[in-house]
Design a protein around this motif. Structure first.
Motif, short mmCIF file in Angstrom:
data_model
loop_
_atom_site.label_atom_id
_atom_site.label_comp_id
_atom_site.label_asym_id
_atom_site.label_seq_id
_atom_site.Cartn_x
_atom_site.Cartn_y
_atom_site.Cartn_z
N LEU A 1 0.82 -1.20 0.00
CA LEU A 1 0.00 0.00 0.00
C LEU A 1 0.86 1.26 0.00
CD1 LEU A 1 -2.94 -0.80 2.47
CD2 LEU A 1 -2.82 -1.15 0.00
N LEU A 2 1.97 1.21 0.73
CA LEU A 2 2.86 2.37 0.76
C LEU A 2 3.50 2.61 -0.60
CD1 LEU A 2 4.40 1.72 4.27
CD2 LEU A 2 3.04 3.73 3.64
N PHE A 3 3.86 1.54 -1.29
CA PHE A 3 4.36 1.70 -2.67
C PHE A 3 3.26 2.27 -3.56
CE2 PHE A 3 7.86 -1.54 -1.94
CZ PHE A 3 8.89 -0.69 -2.30
N MET A 4 2.05 1.76 -3.41
CA MET A 4 0.95 2.21 -4.23
C MET A 4 0.68 3.70 -4.01
SD MET A 4 -2.90 0.59 -4.42
CE MET A 4 -2.29 -1.03 -4.89
N VAL B 1 -10.69 11.86 -1.30
CA VAL B 1 -9.96 10.80 -1.98
C VAL B 1 -8.55 11.30 -2.30
CG1 VAL B 1 -9.86 9.34 -4.03
CG2 VAL B 1 -12.07 9.83 -2.93
N PHE B 2 -7.55 10.49 -2.00
CA PHE B 2 -6.17 10.84 -2.33
C PHE B 2 -5.86 10.32 -3.73
CE2 PHE B 2 -1.71 9.42 -2.53
CZ PHE B 2 -1.08 10.64 -2.38
N PHE B 3 -5.53 11.23 -4.64
CA PHE B 3 -5.19 10.82 -6.00
C PHE B 3 -3.68 10.70 -6.14
CE2 PHE B 3 -9.56 11.60 -6.90
CZ PHE B 3 -9.82 10.72 -7.93
N ILE B 4 -3.28 9.52 -6.55
CA ILE B 4 -1.87 9.15 -6.53
C ILE B 4 -1.10 9.85 -7.65
CG2 ILE B 4 -0.30 7.19 -6.77
CD1 ILE B 4 -2.72 5.47 -5.68
N ASP B 5 -1.59 9.71 -8.85
CA ASP B 5 -0.84 10.17 -10.01
C ASP B 5 -1.71 11.00 -10.95
OD1 ASP B 5 -2.53 8.21 -10.80
OD2 ASP B 5 -0.99 6.81 -11.51
N THR C 1 -10.65 4.24 -8.45
CA THR C 1 -10.44 4.54 -7.03
C THR C 1 -10.63 3.28 -6.19
OG1 THR C 1 -11.16 6.83 -7.30
CG2 THR C 1 -11.22 5.93 -5.06
N LEU C 2 -9.68 3.05 -5.30
CA LEU C 2 -9.71 1.91 -4.39
C LEU C 2 -9.92 2.42 -2.97
CD1 LEU C 2 -9.18 -1.07 -3.54
CD2 LEU C 2 -6.73 -0.48 -3.49
#
Length: 451
Positions: free
Chosen positions: A170-173, A425-429, A247-248
């Motif tokens: 999850l931290l990598f994700m 929601v936290f958007f990663i990229d 979204t997960l």
């Protein structure tokens, strides 16, 4: 004493002594060169020295140097106050508890939003796990050397090792590194399949699902479908995420499984579900649309099963191991005593018998010592801030903004209001969103500002 020369009585052994002397004289006159007694005693002495060396090695306690207050203060200087007690245990607990203490501290740091610190802790935990539980011959040899529960370094039961890979993934994700995230989820699945020296088919559906999700985020549709096939096999009622979901949402409920020691010598390890919680359901509202999250993984069930089969107890071999060493040690010390008595009454084979007595005695005492050092009590150390279950939901959200509300409820569907979580929601990229929440904090309870 083994090498003490016992006095011989002459009233009844005079004839035998004369006969033995005549035999030695005949042997010498016939050209039979008798080995000097001093040389044979030297050989016996060497045997005893070697044996005593083994005995001292067995007696030696593997200690670690104490940690100074200055070193502890320096180590904790950059750690957030709420988790300092956990990181103090990392340093003070030494090698034996290093993996477990990093598990506790890493999860607490992650729950606080200290993600870099969490990454460091889970890297250390996984490094310790893979030193013994990697899928290679070297690790298998390491496992076979000494399998004693009371003194081993903590590496965790399979469910605990899987969860270490889960959180690291999850931290990598969160960083947008879906390749390494997928590798972590695969590594966790391997830890589930590998339980002690038995191989089982992985039934940790959460890891297969996350492997598929990471592949979906990478645009690897074929790899995603391969992983999702395992999910369908294990969770046939779960609806797979459609390709447009971006979204997960992961929601963790309950308290960690418990470990108990039962049976003779408390050598049987039994895992039970955690207690003191009522939340079992999760409802998620995203942009005014409410859905039930799916209970993807029952962590307690994983603790209580192997390969999907319920188990009543594990780690049964150590009482047998201890008993076997006691029997061997007792037998060898008995042989040593008999050889010493025979040597005391033998003129021709005195030195050989006494040497054999010394060797058998030292080995026998060593076996008894090993038996005494084996802690038959099962290792009940456990990762105590784990959840009871993990729920998942995927959906489509707008990268420009998306609010989410998580409600935890009991088995009857009654909401536990104090556990409600709200946020964005936290958007990663810029494309893929992620939410990770817990019904209960992984951070130690604070008192007056101190842990």
């Amino acid at each position: 004493m083994v090498f003490g020369r016992q006095p011989r009585t002459t009233s009844s052994t005079g004839d035998a002594s004369s006969t033995a002397g005549a035999a030695r004289a005949a042997e010498t006159s016939a050209g039979g060169a008798r080995a000097p007694r001093g040389l044979r005693l030297d050989v016996a002495g060497r045997i005893v020295v070697i044996g005593l060396g083994l005995l001292l090695q067995a007696c030696a306690a593997v200690g670690e140097p104490p940690v100074s207050q200055a070193a502890l203060d320096t180590y904790l200087e950059d750690k957030p106050e709420p988790v300092r007690i956990l990181y103090a245990r990392v340093l003070l607990g030494g090698r034996r508890g290093l993996v477990l203490n990093h598990m506790h501290a890493g999860l607490a740091a992650m729950d606080m939003g200290e993600f870099e610190l969490a990454e460091q802790s889970f890297d250390e935990a996984i490094r310790g796990i893979e030193a013994v539980y990697a899928n290679d011959p070297g690790a298998a040899r390491a496992r076979s050397l000494w399998h004693e529960e009371g003194t081993k370094d903590f590496k965790g039961e399979p469910y605990e090792r899987v969860m270490a890979y889960y959180y690291r993934g999850l931290l990598f994700m969160r960083r947008g590194d879906f390749e390494n995230a997928r590798a972590c989820f695969k590594g966790g699945a391997l830890q589930d399949a590998f339980a002690e020296e038995e191989q089982h088919r992985c039934d940790f559906a959460l890891m297969s699902f996350l492997e598929g999700w990471a592949s979906q985020c990478l645009g690897d549709g074929d790899l995603a479908q391969t992983a999702y096939q395992d999910v369908q096999r294990l969770r046939p009622d779960f609806t797979l995420p459609p390709p447009d979901h971006n979204t997960l949402i992961l929601a963790e409920t309950g308290r960690a499984p418990r470990k108990l020691a039962l049976g003779e010598g408390q050598h049987e390890l039994v895992c039970k579900r955690g207690v003191g919680f009522t939340e079992q359901k999760v409802r998620v509202t995203v942009n005014e649309k409410t859905e039930d999250a799916y209970p993807m993984e029952d962590v307690a069930w994983q603790a209580m099963t192997r390969g999907g089969r319920p188990i009543e107890k594990i780690l049964q071999g150590h009482v047998v191991f201890r008993r076997t060493n006691q029997q061997i040690g007792t037998a060898l010390t008995g042989v040593a005593a008999a050889a010493a008595i025979a040597g005391a009454h033998s003129e021709d084979h005195r030195d050989e018998l006494l040497a054999a007595s010394a060797a058998a005695g030292v080995i026998g005492v060593t076996q008894l010592l090993i038996a005494s050092k084996v802690q038959t009590r099962a290792d009940t150390r456990a990762w105590k801030n784990l959840p009871d279950a993990v729920h998942v939901l995927t959906c489509r959200t707008d990268p420009n903004g998306g609010d989410v509300t998580i409600r935890f409820a009991d088995a009857s569907g009654n909401e536990i209001v104090e556990q409600r979580r709200e946020g964005a929601v936290f958007f990663i990229d810029g494309r893929n969103g992620m939410v990770w929440v817990r019904s209960r904090s992984a951070v130690p309870i604070q008192s007056a500002g101190k842990p």
